[in-house]
Design a protein around this motif. Sequence first.
Motif, PDB file in Angstrom:
ATOM      1  N   LEU A  88      34.041  37.433  37.935  1.00  0.00           N
ATOM      2  CA  LEU A  88      34.919  36.787  38.202  1.00  0.00           C
ATOM      3  C   LEU A  88      34.963  35.358  37.801  1.00  0.00           C
ATOM      4  CD1 LEU A  88      35.929  38.246  41.699  1.00  0.00           C
ATOM      5  CD2 LEU A  88      36.958  38.814  39.813  1.00  0.00           C
ATOM      6  N   THR A  89      33.589  34.884  37.481  1.00  0.00           N
ATOM      7  CA  THR A  89      33.448  33.456  37.210  1.00  0.00           C
ATOM      8  C   THR A  89      33.673  33.205  35.810  1.00  0.00           C
ATOM      9  OG1 THR A  89      31.927  33.452  39.203  1.00  0.00           O
ATOM     10  CG2 THR A  89      31.955  31.584  37.569  1.00  0.00           C
ATOM     11  N   THR A  90      34.433  32.270  35.378  1.00  0.00           N
ATOM     12  CA  THR A  90      34.577  31.851  34.284  1.00  0.00           C
ATOM     13  C   THR A  90      34.529  30.483  33.886  1.00  0.00           C
ATOM     14  OG1 THR A  90      36.971  31.724  34.511  1.00  0.00           O
ATOM     15  CG2 THR A  90      36.412  33.813  33.636  1.00  0.00           C
ATOM     16  N   LEU A 271      40.657  43.199  35.215  1.00  0.00           N
ATOM     17  CA  LEU A 271      41.439  42.329  34.182  1.00  0.00           C
ATOM     18  C   LEU A 271      40.503  41.267  33.592  1.00  0.00           C
ATOM     19  CD1 LEU A 271      44.609  41.817  36.045  1.00  0.00           C
ATOM     20  CD2 LEU A 271      44.622  42.250  33.926  1.00  0.00           C
ATOM     21  N   MET A 272      39.623  40.786  34.528  1.00  0.00           N
ATOM     22  CA  MET A 272      38.688  39.674  33.949  1.00  0.00           C
ATOM     23  C   MET A 272      37.588  39.959  33.177  1.00  0.00           C
ATOM     24  SD  MET A 272      38.850  36.773  37.070  1.00  0.00           S
ATOM     25  CE  MET A 272      38.191  35.423  36.279  1.00  0.00           C
ATOM     26  N   VAL A 279      41.624  34.496  35.809  1.00  0.00           N
ATOM     27  CA  VAL A 279      42.847  34.503  36.862  1.00  0.00           C
ATOM     28  C   VAL A 279      42.706  32.916  37.336  1.00  0.00           C
ATOM     29  CG1 VAL A 279      43.600  35.068  39.051  1.00  0.00           C
ATOM     30  CG2 VAL A 279      42.654  36.692  37.363  1.00  0.00           C
ATOM     31  N   LYS A 280      43.937  32.230  37.086  1.00  0.00           N
ATOM     32  CA  LYS A 280      44.026  31.007  37.549  1.00  0.00           C
ATOM     33  C   LYS A 280      44.829  30.747  39.032  1.00  0.00           C
ATOM     34  CE  LYS A 280      43.069  28.611  33.528  1.00  0.00           C
ATOM     35  NZ  LYS A 280      43.743  27.949  32.792  1.00  0.00           N
ATOM     36  N   TRP A 281      45.759  31.782  39.338  1.00  0.00           N
ATOM     37  CA  TRP A 281      46.372  31.654  40.673  1.00  0.00           C
ATOM     38  C   TRP A 281      46.351  33.055  41.205  1.00  0.00           C
ATOM     39  CZ3 TRP A 281      48.155  26.821  42.288  1.00  0.00           C
ATOM     40  CH2 TRP A 281      48.126  25.776  40.985  1.00  0.00           C
ATOM     41  N   ILE A 282      46.605  33.083  42.628  1.00  0.00           N
ATOM     42  CA  ILE A 282      46.954  34.427  43.192  1.00  0.00           C
ATOM     43  C   ILE A 282      47.785  34.030  44.140  1.00  0.00           C
ATOM     44  CG2 ILE A 282      44.444  35.498  42.872  1.00  0.00           C
ATOM     45  CD1 ILE A 282      43.491  34.368  45.650  1.00  0.00           C
ATOM     46  N   GLY A 283      48.385  34.933  44.735  1.00  0.00           N
ATOM     47  CA  GLY A 283      49.540  35.047  45.488  1.00  0.00           C
ATOM     48  C   GLY A 283      49.263  36.018  46.594  1.00  0.00           C
ATOM     49  N   VAL A 284      49.085  35.731  47.965  1.00  0.00           N
ATOM     50  CA  VAL A 284      48.810  36.374  49.271  1.00  0.00           C
ATOM     51  C   VAL A 284      50.060  36.462  50.144  1.00  0.00           C
ATOM     52  CG1 VAL A 284      46.305  36.061  48.760  1.00  0.00           C
ATOM     53  CG2 VAL A 284      47.630  34.453  50.122  1.00  0.00           C
ATOM     54  N   SER A 295      39.726  31.225  43.519  1.00  0.00           N
ATOM     55  CA  SER A 295      38.193  30.839  43.336  1.00  0.00           C
ATOM     56  C   SER A 295      37.394  32.104  43.337  1.00  0.00           C
ATOM     57  CB  SER A 295      37.772  30.245  44.820  1.00  0.00           C
ATOM     58  OG  SER A 295      36.656  30.158  45.134  1.00  0.00           O
ATOM     59  N   ALA A 296      36.468  32.505  42.334  1.00  0.00           N
ATOM     60  CA  ALA A 296      35.832  33.721  42.344  1.00  0.00           C
ATOM     61  C   ALA A 296      35.021  33.792  43.485  1.00  0.00           C
ATOM     62  CB  ALA A 296      35.016  33.524  40.956  1.00  0.00           C
ATOM     63  N   VAL A 297      34.264  32.674  43.990  1.00  0.00           N
ATOM     64  CA  VAL A 297      33.493  32.883  45.278  1.00  0.00           C
ATOM     65  C   VAL A 297      34.315  33.270  46.379  1.00  0.00           C
ATOM     66  CG1 VAL A 297      31.704  31.843  46.891  1.00  0.00           C
ATOM     67  CG2 VAL A 297      31.799  31.358  44.442  1.00  0.00           C
ATOM     68  N   ASP A 298      35.248  32.809  46.743  1.00  0.00           N
ATOM     69  CA  ASP A 298      36.119  32.799  47.879  1.00  0.00           C
ATOM     70  C   ASP A 298      36.690  34.534  47.891  1.00  0.00           C
ATOM     71  OD1 ASP A 298      35.696  30.426  49.195  1.00  0.00           O
ATOM     72  OD2 ASP A 298      37.606  29.580  48.596  1.00  0.00           O
ATOM     73  N   PHE A 299      36.950  34.934  46.764  1.00  0.00           N
ATOM     74  CA  PHE A 299      37.744  36.174  46.526  1.00  0.00           C
ATOM     75  C   PHE A 299      36.342  37.081  46.501  1.00  0.00           C
ATOM     76  CE2 PHE A 299      38.648  39.956  44.308  1.00  0.00           C
ATOM     77  CZ  PHE A 299      40.091  40.233  44.304  1.00  0.00           C
ATOM     78  N   SER A 300      35.401  37.054  46.213  1.00  0.00           N
ATOM     79  CA  SER A 300      34.151  37.669  46.305  1.00  0.00           C
ATOM     80  C   SER A 300      33.923  37.897  47.918  1.00  0.00           C
ATOM     81  CB  SER A 300      33.045  37.656  45.344  1.00  0.00           C
ATOM     82  OG  SER A 300      32.000  38.184  45.683  1.00  0.00           O
TER      83      SER A 300
END
Length: 307
Positions: A88-90, A271-272, A279-284, A295-300
Motif C-alpha cells: 500500500l505504500t508508494t 489494485l495497488m 490510491v490518493k483518496w478514500i471515501g468512508v 494513508s497506507a499506515v492508517d489503512f493497515s
Amino acid sequence: MGFFEKLKESLSKTRENLTAKLEELINGSAEIDEEFLEELEETLILSDVGMPTTERLMAAVRKGIRKREINEPTDLKPFLQKEITSILTTDVPSERWAMYLTKPYVILVIGVNGAGKTTTIGKLSAYYRSEGYSVMMAAADTFRAAAIDQLEVWADRTGATLIKHDEGSDPSSVALDATRAAKARAVDVLIVDTAGRLQNKFNLMEELKKINRVLGKGIHGAPHEVLLVLDATTGQNAISQAELFTKAAPVTGLVLTKLDGTAKGGVIIGLMSEMKMPVKWIGVGEGVDDLRPFSAVDFSRALFNED
C-alpha cells in the motif's frame, strides 16, 4: 469521531472478511503445514485482494517460513500486516508542491457512472476550499443533466465557481472554456468532471483522450492530476475498470469510494499490487468531510484493528 475512527468503523465488514478469518485460522492451528497454507490462500482469495496479489502474498509467506521469520501461526498476522503495508505504500511526490508551482492546478476526474464521481468532485472542492484554495469546477459530463445540477449544488455549497454548458454540449468545449476562465480569474484548482458511460467503450475512451488534449492546449501541462474514481463495493470489477480507463487517460491516482458498508475493501490491496498505481483518496461515508487523502499506515492499522 476522528477520521481514523471512521476508517476503522468503515472497514468493519472488510475486517470480518479478512483479518477476523485470519485470526480464526491462526487460533485454530497448532502448526504451519500445507493444509494451513491452503486455508490461508483460500482466505486471501475470498477477501477480494485478487488472485495475483494472493500469489504474491503467499510467495512472501513461504519465503518468510524458509528464512525463519515465520515459525508458528501467531507470527503470521504481523508478517502479513507488514507485507500489506508495503504493498500500500508508494513513493508519490507531494501534490502540494506541484500545486504551489502550477496555477491553475488541473484535476481531471474519470470513472463509470454510479462510482461516486460527481460527489467526489464536490468533496474535493470542499477539501481544497477548507485549505484556502480557490476552486473552479467544469461540468464536462454533459450527457447527464443530473450531473450538471449536482455540481451546481456542490459549487453553491463549497463556494466554488462552476463552468457549464447545456446538456448534450461538446464536453471538450466545456473543458476549453473552463481553462480560459480559470486562467482569467487566477483560480488555484480546476476540477473537471467527465462522462462515465461504458455502453460504447470506444467512444468514451476517445472522448476522454480529446478532453485530455484540450486541457493541455488550454493550460500548459494540464491535466496535472488524473483521478480515477472506483466504487469499492464492486470488488474485483474495480480492477477491470482501472485496466480499461488507464488505456484512455494518463491516470495518476485512484479514489476509492463507499468503503463504509462493504466487505470488499481488500480490493485496495489488489489494485495497488496489480496496477502499480497509488490510491490518493478514500471515501468512508456520506459527509462532506468523509473523503480524505489515503494513508497506507492508517489503512493497515484500521484493517488489522489497531489503535
